[in-house]
Design a protein around this motif. Structure first.
Motif, mmCIF file in Angstrom:
data_model
loop_
_atom_site.group_PDB
_atom_site.id
_atom_site.type_symbol
_atom_site.label_atom_id
_atom_site.label_comp_id
_atom_site.label_asym_id
_atom_site.label_seq_id
_atom_site.Cartn_x
_atom_site.Cartn_y
_atom_site.Cartn_z
ATOM 1 N N VAL A 1 0.935 -1.062 0.036
ATOM 2 C CA VAL A 1 0.067 -0.077 -0.027
ATOM 3 C C VAL A 1 1.007 1.142 -0.057
ATOM 4 C CG1 VAL A 1 -1.769 1.440 1.106
ATOM 5 C CG2 VAL A 1 -1.761 -1.222 1.199
ATOM 6 N N PRO A 2 0.577 2.237 -0.837
ATOM 7 C CA PRO A 2 1.438 3.455 -0.991
ATOM 8 C C PRO A 2 1.155 4.297 0.126
ATOM 9 C CG PRO A 2 -0.323 3.471 -2.585
ATOM 10 C CD PRO A 2 -0.235 2.376 -1.875
ATOM 11 N N LEU B 1 -3.165 0.949 9.915
ATOM 12 C CA LEU B 1 -2.772 2.015 10.649
ATOM 13 C C LEU B 1 -2.904 3.160 9.648
ATOM 14 C CD1 LEU B 1 -1.554 3.506 13.019
ATOM 15 C CD2 LEU B 1 0.632 2.798 12.240
ATOM 16 N N ALA B 2 -2.338 3.125 8.327
ATOM 17 C CA ALA B 2 -2.450 3.927 7.501
ATOM 18 C C ALA B 2 -3.649 4.558 7.177
ATOM 19 C CB ALA B 2 -1.536 3.740 6.179
ATOM 20 N N GLY B 3 -4.695 3.535 6.928
ATOM 21 C CA GLY B 3 -6.150 4.179 7.006
ATOM 22 C C GLY B 3 -6.675 4.871 8.053
ATOM 23 N N GLY C 1 -5.734 8.836 -1.080
ATOM 24 C CA GLY C 1 -6.752 8.691 0.096
ATOM 25 C C GLY C 1 -7.699 7.667 -0.153
ATOM 26 N N LEU C 2 -8.131 7.627 -1.356
ATOM 27 C CA LEU C 2 -9.117 6.552 -1.573
ATOM 28 C C LEU C 2 -8.612 5.111 -1.437
ATOM 29 C CD1 LEU C 2 -12.012 5.748 -2.866
ATOM 30 C CD2 LEU C 2 -10.835 5.885 -4.955
ATOM 31 N N VAL C 3 -7.168 4.943 -1.665
ATOM 32 C CA VAL C 3 -6.719 3.811 -1.511
ATOM 33 C C VAL C 3 -6.568 3.392 0.046
ATOM 34 C CG1 VAL C 3 -4.505 2.603 -1.812
ATOM 35 C CG2 VAL C 3 -5.236 3.725 -3.444
ATOM 36 N N LEU C 4 -6.151 4.481 0.881
ATOM 37 C CA LEU C 4 -5.941 4.045 2.242
ATOM 38 C C LEU C 4 -7.255 3.909 2.744
ATOM 39 C CD1 LEU C 4 -3.232 6.748 3.093
ATOM 40 C CD2 LEU C 4 -2.861 4.319 2.841
ATOM 41 N N ARG C 5 -8.325 4.415 2.455
ATOM 42 C CA ARG C 5 -9.747 4.183 3.274
ATOM 43 C C ARG C 5 -10.361 2.993 2.558
ATOM 44 N NH1 ARG C 5 -10.526 9.424 1.907
ATOM 45 N NH2 ARG C 5 -11.808 9.014 -0.085
ATOM 46 N N SER C 6 -9.825 2.456 1.467
ATOM 47 C CA SER C 6 -10.122 1.134 1.110
ATOM 48 C C SER C 6 -9.538 -0.033 1.808
ATOM 49 C CB SER C 6 -9.683 0.965 -0.317
ATOM 50 O OG SER C 6 -8.571 0.592 -0.703
ATOM 51 N N GLN C 7 -8.537 0.255 2.688
ATOM 52 C CA GLN C 7 -7.678 -0.802 3.618
ATOM 53 C C GLN C 7 -8.670 -1.094 4.792
ATOM 54 O OE1 GLN C 7 -5.168 -2.360 2.036
ATOM 55 N NE2 GLN C 7 -6.072 -1.135 0.554
ATOM 56 N N LEU C 8 -9.473 -0.156 5.059
ATOM 57 C CA LEU C 8 -10.314 -0.229 6.099
ATOM 58 C C LEU C 8 -11.247 -1.293 6.117
ATOM 59 C CD1 LEU C 8 -11.000 3.629 6.850
ATOM 60 C CD2 LEU C 8 -9.361 1.974 8.182
ATOM 61 N N PRO C 9 -11.815 -2.027 7.201
ATOM 62 C CA PRO C 9 -12.769 -3.068 7.200
ATOM 63 C C PRO C 9 -13.945 -2.859 6.328
ATOM 64 C CG PRO C 9 -11.998 -2.889 9.332
ATOM 65 C CD PRO C 9 -11.411 -1.731 8.741
ATOM 66 N N SER C 10 -14.415 -3.565 5.542
ATOM 67 C CA SER C 10 -15.317 -3.227 4.581
ATOM 68 C C SER C 10 -16.693 -2.502 5.136
ATOM 69 C CB SER C 10 -15.676 -4.259 3.732
ATOM 70 O OG SER C 10 -16.380 -5.622 4.546
ATOM 71 N N TRP C 11 -17.207 -3.186 6.474
ATOM 72 C CA TRP C 11 -18.189 -2.653 7.171
ATOM 73 C C TRP C 11 -17.978 -1.321 7.840
ATOM 74 C CZ3 TRP C 11 -17.120 -1.559 12.132
ATOM 75 C CH2 TRP C 11 -16.190 -2.309 12.699
ATOM 76 N N PHE C 12 -16.796 -0.721 7.498
ATOM 77 C CA PHE C 12 -16.536 0.640 8.219
ATOM 78 C C PHE C 12 -16.419 1.499 7.252
ATOM 79 C CE2 PHE C 12 -13.459 3.281 10.555
ATOM 80 C CZ PHE C 12 -14.287 3.697 11.531
ATOM 81 N N GLN C 13 -16.058 1.252 5.915
ATOM 82 C CA GLN C 13 -15.778 2.098 4.905
ATOM 83 C C GLN C 13 -16.970 3.257 4.668
ATOM 84 O OE1 GLN C 13 -14.310 0.330 1.357
ATOM 85 N NE2 GLN C 13 -12.965 -0.935 2.583
ATOM 86 N N GLU C 14 -18.195 2.872 4.622
ATOM 87 C CA GLU C 14 -19.255 3.523 4.481
ATOM 88 C C GLU C 14 -19.264 4.740 5.441
ATOM 89 O OE1 GLU C 14 -24.133 3.358 4.006
ATOM 90 O OE2 GLU C 14 -23.141 1.694 4.376
#
Length: 275
Positions: free
Chosen positions: A54-55, A136-138, A78-91
């Motif tokens: 992950v960059p 952590l990055a997310g 920013g989109l990449v890092l947010r996508s690393q969070l659990p899927s249920w938390f991204q929304e």
């Protein structure tokens, strides 16, 4: 050289990697050559191009300069890092980014937007040892909303238990409480501590957040171990808003809260403090 074929539509990370490879090749640079320009190894460039790594935001900013992309990768990361969070938390995080007013009650831990990197690492290491750096990055990326020119108003009611719960060791906790005190004069952040002396209160069932928006309905958010729950139900929003007002009224004032944080920091986590 065996190059992994990426589907750019598979994920934000795959899209980032495919664009990095495309623009690097258009510039006539090898992975090693680009790595030298942005002060990293060619191997790291290759891992990011193949979506195995992950960059970071710093890497993205340097790539934008090196390849003269007009800020493409800085916008994408920013989109990449947010996508690393659990899927249920991204929304929830997407809504958090749009909120103009965030109210939160936290009964166990320091609120995520106010965590130091070391504290967040200790918290996330409990359940995400295999993806710790990505998670952590997310989390750190989420905090960027507080650095915007017009950040959301953030009101935090923090249970005193979160100050005493030692996460990551005494040095980590001391640094975390010092970090909380830096928000004392922040115009958009208000922090109150709910003291032990309060006894029973309307938040005993657990932590929760309320998000407000300029045009959209308010959102109530709570979570359990492996999922989050969001609702715009007007009756629940009304009840939880009243409950939050009660928590604010029962909590110490902002000035008294800062004094308590400073006292716990010195007495419990200072060099002469008790273990």
């Amino acid at each position: 050289m065996n190059i992994r074929s990426l589907d750019p539509s598979a994920s934000p990370l795959d899209y980032y990697g495919s664009e990095l490879r495309r623009l690097r090749e258009e510039a006539g640079l090898s992975q090693t050559q680009l790595g030298k320009i942005v002060f990293c190894t060619g191997s790291l460039v290759g891992q990011i191009e193949t979506a195995h790594k992950v960059p970071t935001r710093e890497f993205s900013e340097r790539i934008d300069v090196a390849l003269m992309t007009g800020g493409l990768f800085t916008r994408l990361v920013g989109l990449v890092l947010r996508s690393q969070l659990p899927s249920w938390f991204q929304e929830y995080v997407e809504l958090e980014q749009k909120a103009t007013y965030i109210s939160t009650y936290q009964c166990q831990l320091i609120y995520g937007l106010l965590q130091t990197e070391a504290y967040a690492r200790a918290v996330l290491s409990i359940d995400y040892t295999d993806r710790l750096d990505e998670m952590l990055a997310g989390r750190m990326e989420r905090q960027r909303i507080l650095q915007r020119n017009l950040p959301p108003v953030l009101w935090v009611v923090l249970d005193e238990a979160a100050l005493h719960r030692e996460v990551g060791g005494r040095e980590v906790m001391r640094a975390q409480l010092e970090h909380l005190l830096t928000f004392t004069d922040a115009p958009w952040v208000q922090l109150q501590v709910l003291p032990f002396a309060t006894g029973e209160h309307t938040g005993v069932m657990g932590s929760f957040n309320l998000l407000r928006f300029e045009k959209d309905p308010d959102i109530f958010y709570s979570e359990n171990y492996d999922s989050g729950h969001m609702t715009a139900n007007p009756q629940l929003i009304r009840e939880r808003s009243v409950g939050y007002s009660r928590l604010q009224a029962a909590a110490l004032s902002i000035e008294e809260s800062a004094e308590l944080i400073a006292r716990v920091m010195e007495e419990r986590y200072g060099h002469g403090g008790v273990a």
